[in-house]
Scaffold this motif. Structure first.
Motif, mmCIF file in Angstrom:
data_model
loop_
_atom_site.group_PDB
_atom_site.id
_atom_site.type_symbol
_atom_site.label_atom_id
_atom_site.label_comp_id
_atom_site.label_asym_id
_atom_site.label_seq_id
_atom_site.Cartn_x
_atom_site.Cartn_y
_atom_site.Cartn_z
ATOM 1 N N CYS A 201 -22.773 31.960 -36.995
ATOM 2 C CA CYS A 201 -21.521 31.480 -36.158
ATOM 3 C C CYS A 201 -21.378 32.853 -35.197
ATOM 4 O O CYS A 201 -21.231 33.986 -35.814
ATOM 5 C CB CYS A 201 -20.323 31.107 -36.834
ATOM 6 N N GLN A 203 -18.704 33.648 -33.827
ATOM 7 C CA GLN A 203 -17.306 33.989 -34.132
ATOM 8 C C GLN A 203 -17.009 34.553 -35.396
ATOM 9 O O GLN A 203 -16.541 35.551 -35.595
ATOM 10 C CB GLN A 203 -16.439 32.708 -33.876
ATOM 11 N N CYS A 204 -17.401 33.960 -36.209
ATOM 12 C CA CYS A 204 -16.832 34.406 -37.631
ATOM 13 C C CYS A 204 -18.105 34.642 -38.645
ATOM 14 O O CYS A 204 -17.782 35.240 -39.704
ATOM 15 C CB CYS A 204 -15.957 33.086 -38.492
ATOM 16 N N ALA A 206 -20.351 32.707 -40.019
ATOM 17 C CA ALA A 206 -20.752 31.873 -41.117
ATOM 18 C C ALA A 206 -22.069 31.366 -40.658
ATOM 19 O O ALA A 206 -22.569 31.328 -39.805
ATOM 20 C CB ALA A 206 -19.618 30.991 -41.342
ATOM 21 N N CYS A 226 -19.912 27.516 -35.866
ATOM 22 C CA CYS A 226 -19.812 26.707 -36.965
ATOM 23 C C CYS A 226 -18.811 25.779 -36.759
ATOM 24 O O CYS A 226 -18.127 25.692 -35.775
ATOM 25 C CB CYS A 226 -19.250 27.640 -38.191
ATOM 26 N N PRO A 227 -18.743 24.667 -37.527
ATOM 27 C CA PRO A 227 -18.047 23.395 -37.464
ATOM 28 C C PRO A 227 -16.385 23.810 -37.064
ATOM 29 O O PRO A 227 -15.872 23.415 -36.199
ATOM 30 C CB PRO A 227 -18.059 22.670 -38.551
ATOM 31 N N VAL A 228 -15.980 24.941 -37.858
ATOM 32 C CA VAL A 228 -14.694 25.266 -37.771
ATOM 33 C C VAL A 228 -14.363 25.820 -36.498
ATOM 34 O O VAL A 228 -13.227 25.764 -35.699
ATOM 35 C CB VAL A 228 -14.144 26.200 -39.065
ATOM 36 N N CYS A 229 -15.168 26.756 -36.123
ATOM 37 C CA CYS A 229 -15.011 27.561 -34.804
ATOM 38 C C CYS A 229 -15.339 26.819 -33.533
ATOM 39 O O CYS A 229 -14.564 26.888 -32.440
ATOM 40 C CB CYS A 229 -15.858 28.747 -34.664
ATOM 41 N N ARG A 230 -16.272 25.689 -33.871
ATOM 42 C CA ARG A 230 -16.332 24.919 -32.801
ATOM 43 C C ARG A 230 -14.894 23.898 -32.319
ATOM 44 O O ARG A 230 -14.689 23.745 -31.282
ATOM 45 C CB ARG A 230 -17.709 23.840 -33.078
ATOM 46 N N ARG A 231 -14.320 23.722 -33.393
ATOM 47 C CA ARG A 231 -13.165 22.847 -33.212
ATOM 48 C C ARG A 231 -12.056 23.636 -32.675
ATOM 49 O O ARG A 231 -11.038 23.169 -31.798
ATOM 50 C CB ARG A 231 -12.661 22.172 -34.579
ATOM 51 N N LYS A 232 -11.998 24.850 -32.929
ATOM 52 C CA LYS A 232 -11.034 25.895 -32.364
ATOM 53 C C LYS A 232 -11.212 26.170 -30.778
ATOM 54 O O LYS A 232 -10.308 25.902 -30.129
ATOM 55 C CB LYS A 232 -11.043 27.028 -33.130
#
Length: 244
Positions: A201, A203-204, A206, A226-232
């Motif tokens: 990722c 951003q993070c 991962a 990653c899924p988390v950063c994409r949602r953000k």
């Protein structure tokens, strides 16, 4: 249309198989080569059931036989029990003590036969071909059955690293006996005689997936998130769009 499975009337749709109708209505029929995500292989034959159509009875594979109005299905007749017992005992010789096989044997009240020799290697493959179907569905077609008879197995061409493999490990996830080896480390993934680097990722940091899988499954120029950063990121876009 209406069909009867074990004296229970259920709703079935035209062109669907007995297995499709049974699973949709919560009726258990064992099967190791059936998965709604891939094309049916009709290999394991554990789903054999006895059908009655008028006065005619016959044994069919539930994953391949299409329903018809008024069809009656018995999933646990004496004939079905004998076939299922034989198949499970043979599968046990291919995958000794495998949790999936053992659980099916428990549910079907089957015990290993002491006279049947156990498979010498530890691959535990029962040749259901779900992995092959999964790979084909993704457009890779990196693995297939090779050799014949008791030597038959699933492998890459000539057992060498396949150029078309993208390292997604979908084959390993769909395998009912968990026999496909996948080695994941912080640096890379190894599967089917080939090593793949991770894409991380932006951003993070991962791990997302392998570089080959990411390139094959996303449009060019897609940010590696990653899924988390994409949602953000999506939430930020929505917030800006709505002026919040």
């Amino acid at each position: 249309m209406k069909i009867m499975i074990d004296k229970q009337e259920i709703e079935a749709y035209p062109e669907e198989t007995i297995m499709d109708a049974a699973r949709r209505n919560g009726v258990f029929i064992p099967g190791l080569c059936w998965d709604e995500a891939v094309e049916k292989t009709n290999c394991c034959r554990l789903c054999m059931v006895e059908t009655t159509d008028g006065s005619r009875k016959k044994l069919v594979a539930a994953c391949a036989f299409r329903v018809k109005e008024g069809l009656r299905v018995d999933t646990d007749s004496k004939r079905v029990q004998r076939i299922r017992k034989t198949l499970l005992r043979l599968m046990y010789t291919q995958a000794p003590d495998n949790p999936t096989i053992m659980e099916l044997m428990r549910l079907c009240h089957v015990t290993p036969h002491p006279a049947l020799p156990l498979k010498a290697d530890s691959r535990q493959c029962i040749l259901c071909r779900l992995c092959v179907g999964s790979c084909q569905a993704l457009g890779a077609s990196s693995i297939s059955p090779i050799l014949r008879g008791i030597e038959k197995r699933i492998d890459t061409p000539y057992s060498k690293a396949s150029e078309t493999c993208i390292g997604c490990a979908s084959c390993a996830r769909i395998c009912p006996t968990g026999c496909i080896d996948v080695e994941d480390t912080p640096e890379h993934r190894t599967i089917w005689n080939r090593q793949f680097e991770w894409i991380r990722c932006e951003q993070c940091g991962a791990i997302i997936t392998t570089k080959e899988h990411f390139a094959a499954s996303t449009p060019p120029g897609t940010p590696a998130l990653c899924p988390v950063c994409r949602r953000k990121a999506q939430a930020e876009v929505f917030a800006k769009t709505l002026g919040e």
